[in-house]
Design a protein around this motif. Structure first.
Motif, short mmCIF file in Angstrom:
data_model
loop_
_atom_site.label_atom_id
_atom_site.label_comp_id
_atom_site.label_asym_id
_atom_site.label_seq_id
_atom_site.Cartn_x
_atom_site.Cartn_y
_atom_site.Cartn_z
N UNK A 286 -2.47 -13.22 4.76
CA UNK A 286 -3.14 -13.40 3.47
C UNK A 286 -2.67 -12.32 2.39
N UNK A 287 -2.58 -11.15 2.93
CA UNK A 287 -1.87 -10.11 2.04
C UNK A 287 -0.50 -10.35 1.64
N UNK A 288 0.20 -10.85 2.70
CA UNK A 288 1.57 -10.89 2.45
C UNK A 288 1.73 -11.99 1.46
N UNK A 289 1.14 -13.07 1.65
CA UNK A 289 1.13 -14.42 0.79
C UNK A 289 0.61 -13.93 -0.74
N UNK A 290 -0.17 -13.24 -0.78
CA UNK A 290 -0.91 -12.77 -2.19
C UNK A 290 -0.02 -11.85 -2.68
N UNK A 291 0.80 -11.07 -2.17
CA UNK A 291 1.60 -9.93 -2.86
C UNK A 291 2.90 -10.92 -3.12
N UNK A 292 3.47 -12.00 -2.38
CA UNK A 292 4.57 -12.73 -2.95
C UNK A 292 4.10 -13.44 -4.30
N UNK A 293 2.82 -14.24 -4.18
CA UNK A 293 2.55 -14.89 -5.38
C UNK A 293 2.58 -14.16 -6.55
N UNK A 294 1.88 -12.94 -6.48
CA UNK A 294 1.65 -12.17 -7.49
C UNK A 294 3.10 -11.31 -8.18
N UNK A 295 3.85 -11.02 -7.01
CA UNK A 295 5.20 -10.60 -7.36
C UNK A 295 5.14 -8.74 -7.09
N UNK A 296 4.17 -8.33 -6.71
CA UNK A 296 3.84 -6.96 -6.60
C UNK A 296 2.71 -6.71 -5.65
N UNK A 297 2.72 -5.42 -4.99
CA UNK A 297 1.99 -5.02 -4.12
C UNK A 297 0.81 -4.35 -4.77
N UNK A 298 -0.40 -4.08 -4.46
CA UNK A 298 -1.42 -3.13 -4.75
C UNK A 298 -2.13 -2.53 -3.50
N UNK A 299 -2.94 -1.41 -3.93
CA UNK A 299 -3.43 -0.67 -3.00
C UNK A 299 -4.52 -1.56 -2.31
N UNK A 300 -4.88 -1.56 -1.11
CA UNK A 300 -5.98 -2.10 -0.48
C UNK A 300 -7.22 -1.11 -1.05
N UNK A 301 -8.43 -1.92 -1.14
CA UNK A 301 -9.51 -1.32 -1.99
C UNK A 301 -10.09 -0.20 -1.17
N UNK A 302 -10.02 -0.24 0.34
CA UNK A 302 -10.34 1.06 1.22
C UNK A 302 -9.36 2.02 1.22
N UNK A 303 -8.17 2.02 0.31
CA UNK A 303 -7.06 3.20 0.85
C UNK A 303 -7.23 4.16 -0.16
N UNK A 304 -7.38 5.44 0.31
CA UNK A 304 -7.71 6.55 -0.85
C UNK A 304 -6.39 7.50 -0.56
N UNK A 305 -5.25 7.14 -0.13
CA UNK A 305 -3.89 8.02 -0.10
C UNK A 305 -3.91 8.66 1.41
#
Length: 270
Positions: free
Chosen positions: A183-202
């Motif tokens: 789902x993550x890969x499909x969503x990123x392809x559809x948007x055209x860009x990657x975003x941070x996971x909500x639980x990722x703080x660096x």
């Protein structure tokens, strides 16, 4: 040995000495080159600017070090590609920041993680946490990692995911959730860009509740015409100051143009 009875060109001799020092060091500061060559800093700066204009060296944004503009013979082919990528990205990231103000990073894949290889955070108008060159970034939870996974070849993606599933690091645990990853890969392809996971703080392994750099990011791939992903460039901003929708509306198009410009320079150079 040939020993003609003519005078040498002192300025050329100094320039070649500085070029040799940059190549031998792999990257050095003005102070470091001053110590290596013994030349006054004012003289060094004139030589370095001349060499840079000839594309024989380039100045890294992240730490201001002067780096070789050509691939040293002993370096691997991939290392040479990554060096060129960082070299071509530096002026493009400068232009991008002048346009949008928010800082950006360039990251490449190394194994089953992303690694920072250039950043303009030190030049940013905003007070943003600075990560060092070589900083390791989580593949599945970061914006640059998601962008890379979504747009690399199927064969490369499967190799990365297989390595992540074998990993014992807590930050790679998501790789075992096949549905979430798909789902993550499909969503990123559809948007055209990657975003941070909500639980990722660096932090690579710890979640945002434990380590929070208070940043958000979106990223796009730097791709060749044949579909090869050289790396990914992002935009980072302070959590809560702008929404993702606002940043996409204001900054996505300039970020995509930047990625395309870097890719064009890489492709033109072969």
């Amino acid at each position: 040995m040939w020993n003609p009875k003519v005078k040498t060109v002192t300025a050329l001799d100094r320039g070649l000495a500085v070029l040799g020092a940059v190549q031998a060091s792999g990257g050095a500061s003005l102070q470091g080159l001053h110590e290596l060559t013994g030349l006054p800093k004012a003289t060094l700066l004139r030589i370095l600017v001349t060499l840079e204009r000839r594309n024989l060296i380039w100045r890294r944004i992240a730490d201001g070090h002067y780096c070789p503009g050509t691939q040293p013979p002993a370096r691997s082919r991939q290392a040479g590609v990554n060096d060129r990528l960082a070299q071509y990205a530096a002026p493009e990231l400068d232009r991008l920041q002048a346009e949008i103000l928010w800082p950006s990073d360039l990251a490449i894949r190394r194994g089953n993680a992303m690694v920072l290889c250039e950043t303009n955070r030190a030049e940013s108008y905003f007070m943003i946490r600075r990560d060092n060159i070589g900083f390791q970034v989580n593949m599945l939870r970061s914006a640059v990692g998601q962008a890379y996974l979504a747009f690399c070849t199927d064969k490369e993606r499967e190799s990365i995911l297989a390595a992540l599933r074998r990993s014992r690091r807590g930050g790679d645990a998501m790789a075992h959730d096949a549905e979430r990853v798909a789902a993550l890969i499909a969503g990123t392809r559809q948007r055209g860009y990657g975003v941070r996971d909500q639980g990722f703080g660096g932090d690579y392994d710890k979640g945002r509740t434990e380590v929070n750099d208070r940043l958000e990011a979106l990223a796009v791939p730097v791709m060749s015409a044949r579909g090869r992903v050289y790396g990914c460039v992002n935009i980072v901003w302070i959590q809560g100051v702008r929404t993702l929708e606002q940043m996409v509306g204001q900054c996505l198009a300039p970020l995509q143009r930047t990625a395309a410009s870097i890719a064009h320079r890489m492709s033109a150079d072969g």
